[in-house]
Structure formats: structure tokens, C-alpha cells
Design a protein around this motif. Sequence first.
Motif, PDB file in Angstrom:
ATOM      1  N   ARG A  90      11.639 -67.825  -1.355  1.00 37.16           N
ATOM      2  CA  ARG A  90      13.211 -68.007  -1.201  1.00 37.16           C
ATOM      3  C   ARG A  90      13.556 -69.275  -0.596  1.00 37.16           C
ATOM      4  O   ARG A  90      14.535 -70.078  -1.169  1.00 37.16           O
ATOM      5  CB  ARG A  90      13.941 -66.889  -0.416  1.00 37.16           C
ATOM      6  CG  ARG A  90      13.808 -65.396  -1.067  1.00 37.16           C
ATOM      7  CD  ARG A  90      14.579 -64.441  -0.476  1.00 37.16           C
ATOM      8  NE  ARG A  90      14.039 -63.949   0.837  1.00 37.16           N
ATOM      9  CZ  ARG A  90      13.315 -62.918   0.752  1.00 37.16           C
ATOM     10  NH1 ARG A  90      12.913 -62.254  -0.264  1.00 37.16           N
ATOM     11  NH2 ARG A  90      12.709 -62.417   2.055  1.00 37.16           N
ATOM     12  N   ASP A  91      12.899 -69.713   0.575  1.00 33.75           N
ATOM     13  CA  ASP A  91      12.979 -70.846   0.902  1.00 33.75           C
ATOM     14  C   ASP A  91      12.588 -72.080   0.277  1.00 33.75           C
ATOM     15  O   ASP A  91      13.272 -72.982   0.204  1.00 33.75           O
ATOM     16  CB  ASP A  91      12.114 -70.910   2.429  1.00 33.75           C
ATOM     17  CG  ASP A  91      12.699 -70.048   3.503  1.00 33.75           C
ATOM     18  OD1 ASP A  91      13.516 -69.554   3.408  1.00 33.75           O
ATOM     19  OD2 ASP A  91      11.675 -69.800   4.361  1.00 33.75           O
ATOM     20  N   ALA A  92      11.776 -71.938  -0.699  1.00 32.66           N
ATOM     21  CA  ALA A  92      11.222 -72.947  -1.520  1.00 32.66           C
ATOM     22  C   ALA A  92      12.452 -73.044  -2.494  1.00 32.66           C
ATOM     23  O   ALA A  92      12.835 -74.344  -2.750  1.00 32.66           O
ATOM     24  CB  ALA A  92      10.134 -72.674  -2.245  1.00 32.66           C
ATOM     25  N   LEU A  93      12.807 -71.895  -3.162  1.00 33.13           N
ATOM     26  CA  LEU A  93      14.063 -72.197  -4.204  1.00 33.13           C
ATOM     27  C   LEU A  93      15.325 -72.903  -3.569  1.00 33.13           C
ATOM     28  O   LEU A  93      15.973 -73.582  -4.089  1.00 33.13           O
ATOM     29  CB  LEU A  93      14.503 -70.786  -4.347  1.00 33.13           C
ATOM     30  CG  LEU A  93      13.353 -69.896  -5.398  1.00 33.13           C
ATOM     31  CD1 LEU A  93      13.824 -68.517  -5.677  1.00 33.13           C
ATOM     32  CD2 LEU A  93      12.995 -70.951  -6.397  1.00 33.13           C
ATOM     33  N   GLU A  94      15.697 -72.679  -2.194  1.00 35.65           N
ATOM     34  CA  GLU A  94      16.535 -73.123  -1.581  1.00 35.65           C
ATOM     35  C   GLU A  94      16.503 -74.703  -1.674  1.00 35.65           C
ATOM     36  O   GLU A  94      17.397 -75.621  -1.578  1.00 35.65           O
ATOM     37  CB  GLU A  94      17.061 -72.686  -0.196  1.00 35.65           C
ATOM     38  CG  GLU A  94      17.518 -71.300  -0.073  1.00 35.65           C
ATOM     39  CD  GLU A  94      17.834 -70.848   1.274  1.00 35.65           C
ATOM     40  OE1 GLU A  94      17.647 -71.659   2.228  1.00 35.65           O
ATOM     41  OE2 GLU A  94      18.023 -69.653   1.617  1.00 35.65           O
ATOM     42  N   ARG A  95      15.147 -74.999  -1.125  1.00 40.87           N
ATOM     43  CA  ARG A  95      14.932 -76.649  -1.062  1.00 40.87           C
ATOM     44  C   ARG A  95      14.984 -77.258  -2.387  1.00 40.87           C
ATOM     45  O   ARG A  95      15.573 -78.390  -2.360  1.00 40.87           O
ATOM     46  CB  ARG A  95      13.577 -76.912  -0.363  1.00 40.87           C
ATOM     47  CG  ARG A  95      13.501 -76.330   1.132  1.00 40.87           C
ATOM     48  CD  ARG A  95      12.188 -77.109   1.368  1.00 40.87           C
ATOM     49  NE  ARG A  95      10.900 -76.520   0.777  1.00 40.87           N
ATOM     50  CZ  ARG A  95      10.150 -75.521   1.188  1.00 40.87           C
ATOM     51  NH1 ARG A  95      10.840 -74.542   2.098  1.00 40.87           N
ATOM     52  NH2 ARG A  95       9.290 -75.126   0.451  1.00 40.87           N
ATOM     53  N   VAL A  96      14.767 -76.581  -3.474  1.00 43.93           N
ATOM     54  CA  VAL A  96      14.701 -77.064  -4.720  1.00 43.93           C
ATOM     55  C   VAL A  96      16.281 -77.190  -5.029  1.00 43.93           C
ATOM     56  O   VAL A  96      16.820 -78.215  -5.654  1.00 43.93           O
ATOM     57  CB  VAL A  96      14.252 -76.144  -5.773  1.00 43.93           C
ATOM     58  CG1 VAL A  96      14.475 -76.693  -7.195  1.00 43.93           C
ATOM     59  CG2 VAL A  96      12.530 -76.275  -5.421  1.00 43.93           C
TER      60      VAL A  96
END
Length: 512
Positions: free
Chosen positions: A322-328
Motif C-alpha cells: 500500500r505504501d508503494a502504491l502511494e509513492r507511485v
Amino acid sequence: MKRFFTRELFQSWYRLIQRMRQGTAANQHSWSDSDPGQPIALAQCVSVVIPALNESRRIAEVVEFALSDPCTAEVIVIDDSSTDATVELARAAGARVLTSTMLGKGASMQDGVQAARCDVLVYLDGDLTGLRPGLIADLCAPLLRDKADFVKARFGRSGGRVTELTAKPMIKIFFPELAGLAQPLGGVIAARRALLKALRFEDGYGVDVGLLIDASLSGARVAEVDIDSLEHDSQALEDLTLMANEVGRVIFQRARSAGRLHVDQILAMYEVQRQATSSISFIMSRRKARKRLLLLDLDGTVTQQNFFAELALATGHQQEYRDALERVAEGSTSAEQAMAATFRYVHRTRIEHVARQIAIRPGLIETVNRLRRAGFFVGVISSGWFIAAEIIRRRIFADFAIAHTVQFDNDTCGGVVRLNPAFLPPDADESTVPPSKDLALASLTQHNGEQPFDSVWAVGNAEDDLEMLRRADRAFLIGPQAEALKLQLERAIILTHTEDLLAEIDEQALAA
């Protein structure tokens, strides 16, 4: 036992070869007619050597072609005790024919060096066709202008399976200074006779790559000349297996002799070989003249769940995902690099397990089977990882998968993804240009400057599929976003089930 080849040493070595790959090595040069230099005096100064075994179908054509070049002083056919009319046809065409001292291409090539009367030699295979006029003069130009000592031909067709899956990955790891050569196994070679007399000629299929490596290690200047295109007779699968074994043996032996053979390099080589199966050249080698292409997006089309979401669930990385999707979404990183970083240290077997277990869209396997029987070349395309896409395409019995490759260290995800060049513009910097499925489709449909497909279909389900779908002759949408996406692509056809694709095929093709 103390381990002298440490990880730190391996990393230093790896950084070195990465720098070498970024530019052409000092002793390697790509030659073209535009290269400066004095005009060549087209005197008869070249001995053309043709090793031959039962080449009666084309030997006369090759001999006549060689004699027609203004640089050719003589044509020598070294016969391996042919049982057909090779000798008679070659001699009638104007060649000097000698019997090899020993069975095998390497021995014949070496016999040609001893028999040649000129200081420059050109090797041609006896089964070639499609040779263009002036080829021999062009191949010898770097030698005659003293710009090179050893020249390999580069031709329009992509490398075969042994080249792409065995030779190139091994050369890339063990001899990175030669990694830029397009056809390292090609038998069309020009070289100085004095150099050839100092080199070792292998007996079998590894002779050409062995000469290339030995010439480079000796300090000879290696060049590559584009000779447009040519055709070889295809080889049986059994011969390809033997060729791969021989080529591998020769490269390993040369690497050991040069002090370049280490366990870490072998592991890296296998990883490069795996990555090679995602290349356009390898994919197109499996087409078998089929003229229809169907490209299926993976996430949401072939599968109904997102692969990375399922991998996060299976490995306990939900929050990191989920954190990775936010960074993207924020634009601070690309989706490809974010996913690689999220699953760093995840073991290969966990990734493969998810790919084997993720649910396939109902009815797709039978649909793919019937489309292939109707003449379609069926592939799976993904912005994710090739390791997963390849397993999933095998589950639905598709012909190929095209995706990016994540690097593994000791069978765990290394946190780095290598973008497939097919998804990028030519010569693009992957750190600044986002990958595109549209460009990947273009790479397939405009391979080697040709258009191999009469009809191109694509199926997708998300925003990032739209440009790919626009490029296709026929575009199909499936899944919950289909209605919304159709507003942006009016000509697209919405599929309720994958079996609906079968209704779009003419009855005659489907029956076949």
C-alpha cells in the motif's frame, strides 16, 4: 576452504563490466560505409574459404557469388568428404576444391588458412542464399584500411535460439567487451591470415565463437560489418541441442583460461539466460510464420486479481504494498521500481507459487487453444515481472510472455527491475522514459523493419492499456472498467466472457 572471490570483489567486477557495456570496447568497432577512409583499390586480394559437407543444393550459387566480387582472388571449397555432388558442382562453378584433413568445420576452416594464397581470408558457409553484391568487399574494408584485424558479419535477421539463449548471455557475463556483437556465432568472417594462423580452431559448432574470443583476447581489433540480410538452412532440434552444448563448452573453456570463470559469474549467467527469453528476438523465433497476433494484458484480463496484490497477501507485505502504491501515485517513484523494492528479499519460490496459484479468468484456456488452432500467435503482456508472466502464459497455453525482469541474488529478489527494451523508445534512458505496452506491441508488429502480422488483436482492462489497444487492428475490453474505457476508445468491443473472442473469428479459420 577460504573463499577468495568475495561478494565485494564480485560487485566490483560487476560494476566494471557495466561500465564496459555502456560503450564500445577499445578493440571493438561497428563499421559502416560512412566510415572515413581512403577508397579501397578493388584488386583481387582475398581468398574466400567455404567449408562444405553435402551442400549440393546451394554450393554452386555461393561459389559463383564469391567469384563475382572484385576483391576475390580465389575461392577454396574445403570438402568434408561429401556423399552428394558438392565437389563436382563447386569445381564446375570455379572453386579450387580440397578434401579436409579431418571431419569437422573447424578442421576445414584451418585447412583453408593453410591453402590460401592471399593475406586476407573470408569465410562463407556453403548453404547461404540472399547474399547481396559487394558483400565481400564491404566485409574486408576494415581490414584493407587497417582499421581491424578480425571482422564479423552482422545481418538483418535476429539471432537464433542458441545465439540468444546460450551465446549472448554467456558472452555478456564472461566477455562483456564483446557483448555488443549481434551474431557472435555467425560463420561469415573476414580476418588476416597471420592472425588466423595463431588462433585455435575448435572441431565443432563452437569454432566461430572460439575464434572471436581468442582474437579479442590476443589484442586483435574486432569489427562488425552490416551485410543486410542472408538466409541459412534451418537446423534440426537435435543439432541445436548439440550446438548449444558445444558453444557453452567453448565459452566456459575460454573464460577459465582467461581467469574469468567463477561461481558468482555462472549464477549471473543463468539469470541473464532466463531474461533472454523475454526478448523480442526470442519471441519472434517462435512465431512459425503465423500471421495473426493476439496480445492479452495480464492483470485483470488473464487473471482477475492483481499479481502484486496477491503476492503481498501471500508474503505478508500488504502494508509495504500500500505504501508503494502511494509513492507511485505521488510520482516519487515508478511502479516498476516500487514493486521491486517492496518485494526485495522475497524468495523466488514464493513468487513462482503465487503465479501458479492465482486464479485464471474462466474459459480463457479453451479460448486460447482454439485461437491458436485458428492461426493466432498468442501472447501475454505485463508491466510486471517476466518470472510471473511466463508461468501464467504457460498455464493458459499461450505462445509467449513479454514483461520486465526482476534481478535475483541467490534466488531472492534483489530489489532491482530491468525494463524490457521493447517497452522503451530506441536508445532511451530507462530512468527518464516510462515504459509503454504500446511500444512493446509496436516492437512485435514492426520487427526488423518488417510487418510480420496481417491482423493484430489486443485485449485489456485498464487505462494503461489504451494506447496499446489503439495501435491494434481490433481492440477488446473486459472487466469492470470496460464501459468507462469504451468512452475513450469507441471502436473497442466489450467482452462479457473471453469466449466472446471466438465469435469474432471467421468460421473457416475457427474450424481449422
